[in-house]
Design a protein around this motif. Sequence first.
Motif, mmCIF file in Angstrom:
data_model
loop_
_atom_site.group_PDB
_atom_site.id
_atom_site.type_symbol
_atom_site.label_atom_id
_atom_site.label_comp_id
_atom_site.label_asym_id
_atom_site.label_seq_id
_atom_site.Cartn_x
_atom_site.Cartn_y
_atom_site.Cartn_z
ATOM 1 N N ALA A 192 0.485 -0.918 -0.414
ATOM 2 C CA ALA A 192 -0.092 0.098 -0.160
ATOM 3 C C ALA A 192 0.866 0.823 -0.117
ATOM 4 C CB ALA A 192 -0.780 0.148 1.215
ATOM 5 N N TRP A 193 0.471 2.618 0.340
ATOM 6 C CA TRP A 193 0.983 3.956 0.216
ATOM 7 C C TRP A 193 0.495 4.377 1.667
ATOM 8 C CZ3 TRP A 193 0.321 1.644 -4.646
ATOM 9 C CH2 TRP A 193 0.922 1.496 -5.476
ATOM 10 N N HIS A 194 1.026 5.186 1.645
ATOM 11 C CA HIS A 194 0.999 6.587 2.734
ATOM 12 C C HIS A 194 0.365 7.427 3.104
ATOM 13 C CE1 HIS A 194 3.334 4.069 5.796
ATOM 14 N NE2 HIS A 194 3.649 3.711 4.986
ATOM 15 N N THR A 195 -0.722 7.404 3.515
ATOM 16 C CA THR A 195 -1.302 8.778 3.186
ATOM 17 C C THR A 195 -0.077 9.962 2.845
ATOM 18 O OG1 THR A 195 -3.758 10.062 3.595
ATOM 19 C CG2 THR A 195 -2.380 9.841 5.687
ATOM 20 N N LEU A 196 0.609 10.324 3.410
ATOM 21 C CA LEU A 196 1.435 11.119 3.265
ATOM 22 C C LEU A 196 2.841 10.221 2.669
ATOM 23 C CD1 LEU A 196 2.108 13.556 6.802
ATOM 24 C CD2 LEU A 196 1.289 14.297 3.711
#
Length: 377
Positions: A255-259
């Motif tokens: 996944a990717w982090h929100t920042l």
Amino acid sequence: MITLTREHLEQTIERVIQRIRDMSGSIAETAPIGIISMENWEWPQGVGLFALHGYYRETGDRRLLDFLTDWFDARIAEGLPDKNVNTMCPMLTLTYLAEETGRPDYLDLCREWLDYVLNEMPRTEEGGLQHEVTGSANEGQLWDDTLYMTVLFVARMGVLLRDEICIQESVRQFLVHLKYLTDPSTGLFFHGWTFHEGGHHFAKALWARGNCWYTAGLVDYLDMIKLPEGVRGFLLSSLRRQANKLLELQSAEGAWHTLLNEPESYLETSATAAFAYGLLKGYRRGYLNESDRDAALRALDYVLTQIDGDGVVHGVSYGTGMGRTLREYRDIPICPMPYGQSMTLLLLVEALKNGIGAGEPNSGFASGQGEGADRHG
């Protein structure tokens, strides 16, 4: 890697769609217009409608068409909200319904809202669309959300009306937004830019969902219209540079982090699904490489773990305004949202198009060349 079958993907799609259709509030809302319930007219609902119509185009399921026309008829009867960048988003789907149904009232409404964009919507310096939203003019501000929420609609109207003015306006908006929002050191996009206060990028947030509007939006934009090769090449080079950095920043979970560049910020599902959709479709269209496809499949695995047995997509951040500090992004609450459902739907349908679901691990699929001629080394 998760082993998938086509049947499993299709069943998951049906559950996700059902939750889009009956989405209702799960937390106390802070937005001026409710952005969770599908009974409202705002940008999250617009994103959901677009995904539903895309699946209708793939399947021909008349139940979806009936739901969409019923939704628009009900909202129109209730009275529509004021026009702005975000409330413009549902109009993208209405362009397709106007064309398919031949209903003049739908087309007239599309023309009315297009006229507002072209002639009345506030502008920044250099003619960018000011990100005016319900409750806030955001004077002098460019946000990356605008490309998805309003500019895709303008482009689509250009195709529908055979109006070159609309096409060229969509091109200008992409170029102006990329000029001011691109982070030259990473190829990612800042959430926003203001021409006021000496000009700055607010918190300099490399916000995941803001970035994903470009990844997911561009591949659909290029399907809508034929661009001059110089413009098309420029937009694709921005996608490729963004994709390269995304692969570098993808978490071990896929996944990717929100920042994006802050591993301590939480993993965010809606952006992860949208990134995976854009990367997977970009590969299929020939714009991206096998490494991008592989990253998308890892993200698909992650997104599937966030869908519960009822089809609710978890790990989705609530609507996010322009932050003056990075802490504001880290503290956005998490709850099911229409765009979390819809971005997941887009990804799952794209996975089927890529041949995923033949009963082998994801990494074994879609290894052939894409459809386009843009594969780069």
